[in-house]
Write a protein that holds these residues in place. Structure first.
Motif, PDB file in Angstrom:
ATOM      1  N   TYR A 145      -1.278  -4.826  30.816  1.00  0.00           N
ATOM      2  CA  TYR A 145       0.615  -5.256  31.228  1.00  0.00           C
ATOM      3  C   TYR A 145       0.755  -4.612  29.395  1.00  0.00           C
ATOM      4  CZ  TYR A 145       0.524  -7.014  36.453  1.00  0.00           C
ATOM      5  OH  TYR A 145       0.356  -6.527  37.012  1.00  0.00           O
ATOM      6  N   GLY A 146      -0.441  -5.333  28.625  1.00  0.00           N
ATOM      7  CA  GLY A 146       0.231  -5.267  27.306  1.00  0.00           C
ATOM      8  C   GLY A 146       0.083  -3.828  26.634  1.00  0.00           C
ATOM      9  N   THR A 147      -0.659  -3.268  27.049  1.00  0.00           N
ATOM     10  CA  THR A 147      -1.139  -1.604  26.481  1.00  0.00           C
ATOM     11  C   THR A 147       0.678  -1.601  27.090  1.00  0.00           C
ATOM     12  OG1 THR A 147      -3.175  -1.746  26.745  1.00  0.00           O
ATOM     13  CG2 THR A 147      -1.960   0.487  26.835  1.00  0.00           C
ATOM     14  N   GLU A 148       0.867  -0.752  28.077  1.00  0.00           N
ATOM     15  CA  GLU A 148       2.049  -0.144  29.254  1.00  0.00           C
ATOM     16  C   GLU A 148       3.284  -1.108  27.909  1.00  0.00           C
ATOM     17  OE1 GLU A 148       4.551   0.577  32.895  1.00  0.00           O
ATOM     18  OE2 GLU A 148       2.624  -1.138  32.937  1.00  0.00           O
ATOM     19  N   THR A 149       3.793  -2.088  28.083  1.00  0.00           N
ATOM     20  CA  THR A 149       4.124  -3.405  26.673  1.00  0.00           C
ATOM     21  C   THR A 149       4.765  -2.208  25.376  1.00  0.00           C
ATOM     22  OG1 THR A 149       4.403  -4.879  28.406  1.00  0.00           O
ATOM     23  CG2 THR A 149       6.009  -5.330  26.467  1.00  0.00           C
ATOM     24  N   VAL A 150       3.726  -2.243  24.639  1.00  0.00           N
ATOM     25  CA  VAL A 150       3.864  -2.100  23.396  1.00  0.00           C
ATOM     26  C   VAL A 150       3.806  -0.563  23.564  1.00  0.00           C
ATOM     27  CG1 VAL A 150       2.595  -1.329  21.909  1.00  0.00           C
ATOM     28  CG2 VAL A 150       1.867  -3.551  22.721  1.00  0.00           C
ATOM     29  N   LYS A 151       3.603   1.020  24.841  1.00  0.00           N
ATOM     30  CA  LYS A 151       4.151   2.055  24.699  1.00  0.00           C
ATOM     31  C   LYS A 151       5.027   2.038  24.833  1.00  0.00           C
ATOM     32  CE  LYS A 151       2.939   6.366  27.755  1.00  0.00           C
ATOM     33  NZ  LYS A 151       4.815   6.391  26.952  1.00  0.00           N
ATOM     34  N   LEU A 152       6.252   1.139  26.095  1.00  0.00           N
ATOM     35  CA  LEU A 152       7.446   1.251  25.969  1.00  0.00           C
ATOM     36  C   LEU A 152       7.867   1.214  24.849  1.00  0.00           C
ATOM     37  CD1 LEU A 152       7.208  -0.007  29.894  1.00  0.00           C
ATOM     38  CD2 LEU A 152       7.803   2.352  28.803  1.00  0.00           C
ATOM     39  N   LEU A 153       7.832  -0.142  24.278  1.00  0.00           N
ATOM     40  CA  LEU A 153       8.358  -0.425  22.965  1.00  0.00           C
ATOM     41  C   LEU A 153       8.298   0.944  22.006  1.00  0.00           C
ATOM     42  CD1 LEU A 153       7.848  -3.892  22.472  1.00  0.00           C
ATOM     43  CD2 LEU A 153       9.521  -3.313  22.939  1.00  0.00           C
ATOM     44  N   CYS A 154       7.397   1.540  22.093  1.00  0.00           N
ATOM     45  CA  CYS A 154       7.402   2.494  21.143  1.00  0.00           C
ATOM     46  C   CYS A 154       8.662   3.587  21.638  1.00  0.00           C
ATOM     47  CB  CYS A 154       6.364   3.155  20.784  1.00  0.00           C
ATOM     48  SG  CYS A 154       5.058   1.962  19.598  1.00  0.00           S
ATOM     49  N   ASP A 155       8.375   4.183  22.705  1.00  0.00           N
ATOM     50  CA  ASP A 155       8.576   4.947  23.494  1.00  0.00           C
ATOM     51  C   ASP A 155      10.132   5.053  22.886  1.00  0.00           C
ATOM     52  OD1 ASP A 155       6.688   6.324  23.915  1.00  0.00           O
ATOM     53  OD2 ASP A 155       7.329   6.031  26.056  1.00  0.00           O
ATOM     54  N   TYR A 156      10.479   3.571  23.264  1.00  0.00           N
ATOM     55  CA  TYR A 156      12.127   3.587  22.988  1.00  0.00           C
ATOM     56  C   TYR A 156      12.434   3.435  21.667  1.00  0.00           C
ATOM     57  CZ  TYR A 156      16.494   0.371  23.233  1.00  0.00           C
ATOM     58  OH  TYR A 156      17.657  -0.449  22.868  1.00  0.00           O
ATOM     59  N   ALA A 157      12.131   2.550  20.875  1.00  0.00           N
ATOM     60  CA  ALA A 157      12.169   2.447  19.275  1.00  0.00           C
ATOM     61  C   ALA A 157      12.646   3.897  18.700  1.00  0.00           C
ATOM     62  CB  ALA A 157      11.163   1.879  18.983  1.00  0.00           C
ATOM     63  N   PHE A 158      11.712   4.947  19.603  1.00  0.00           N
ATOM     64  CA  PHE A 158      11.296   6.481  18.912  1.00  0.00           C
ATOM     65  C   PHE A 158      12.596   7.306  19.287  1.00  0.00           C
ATOM     66  CE2 PHE A 158       7.143   5.374  17.210  1.00  0.00           C
ATOM     67  CZ  PHE A 158       7.452   4.783  15.859  1.00  0.00           C
ATOM     68  N   ALA A 159      12.775   6.846  20.842  1.00  0.00           N
ATOM     69  CA  ALA A 159      13.552   7.764  21.546  1.00  0.00           C
ATOM     70  C   ALA A 159      14.719   6.971  20.717  1.00  0.00           C
ATOM     71  CB  ALA A 159      13.884   7.368  22.541  1.00  0.00           C
ATOM     72  N   HIS A 160      15.231   5.853  20.859  1.00  0.00           N
ATOM     73  CA  HIS A 160      16.412   5.377  20.204  1.00  0.00           C
ATOM     74  C   HIS A 160      16.922   4.099  19.263  1.00  0.00           C
ATOM     75  CE1 HIS A 160      16.961   6.165  24.609  1.00  0.00           C
ATOM     76  NE2 HIS A 160      16.241   5.851  25.428  1.00  0.00           N
ATOM     77  N   LEU A 161      16.115   3.945  18.580  1.00  0.00           N
ATOM     78  CA  LEU A 161      16.294   3.399  17.387  1.00  0.00           C
ATOM     79  C   LEU A 161      16.421   4.111  16.495  1.00  0.00           C
ATOM     80  CD1 LEU A 161      14.594  -0.422  18.314  1.00  0.00           C
ATOM     81  CD2 LEU A 161      16.764   0.274  19.298  1.00  0.00           C
TER      82      LEU A 161
END
Length: 121
Positions: A52-68
């Motif tokens: 879950y940690g690996t997936e969570t950090v991946k999703l945070l990075c995906d979200y950041a680079f796509a939207h922020l």
């Protein structure tokens, strides 16, 4: 985090099967001018080691680079938190700095490590 909503975002980490809350994650600081975000993630102890940690950090990075649109995202981790270090490294983060004897934990000083990942990675 609640006081500083303009500079932070927090998300629930939920299991797909059953919808159980397993942790929290997000950005506890976003510097819009310098274009970086500091991530945080915490999983309940019984849910650690399941990916879950690996997936969570991946999703945070995906979200950041796509939207922020940050130039980079970064995180701090205690030197003895090997599982969290592995999570960051699996997600393309590199060790960039160290605060020596920066944290007092369990009767001793620990180094705090700084990991970062750039958009281009």
């Amino acid at each position: 985090m609640k006081k500083n909503r303009a500079k932070s975002s927090t998300f629930a980490v939920i299991k797909n099967e059953g919808g159980k809350l397993v942790g929290i994650a997000g950005f506890n600081w976003i510097n819009w001018q310098a274009r970086w975000g500091k991530i945080l993630y915490y999983l309940s102890p019984e849910e650690r080691g399941k990916g879950y940690g690996t997936e969570t950090v991946k999703l945070l990075c995906d979200y950041a680079f796509a939207h922020l649109n940050p130039h980079k995202v970064w995180a701090k981790v205690h030197e003895d938190n090997l599982p969290s270090i592995r999570v960051l490294e699996k997600n393309g983060f590199s060790l960039s700095g160290r605060f020596r004897e920066h944290v007092w934990s369990n009767g001793r000083y620990l180094d705090e490590l700084i990991y970062e990942r750039f958009r281009e990675q």
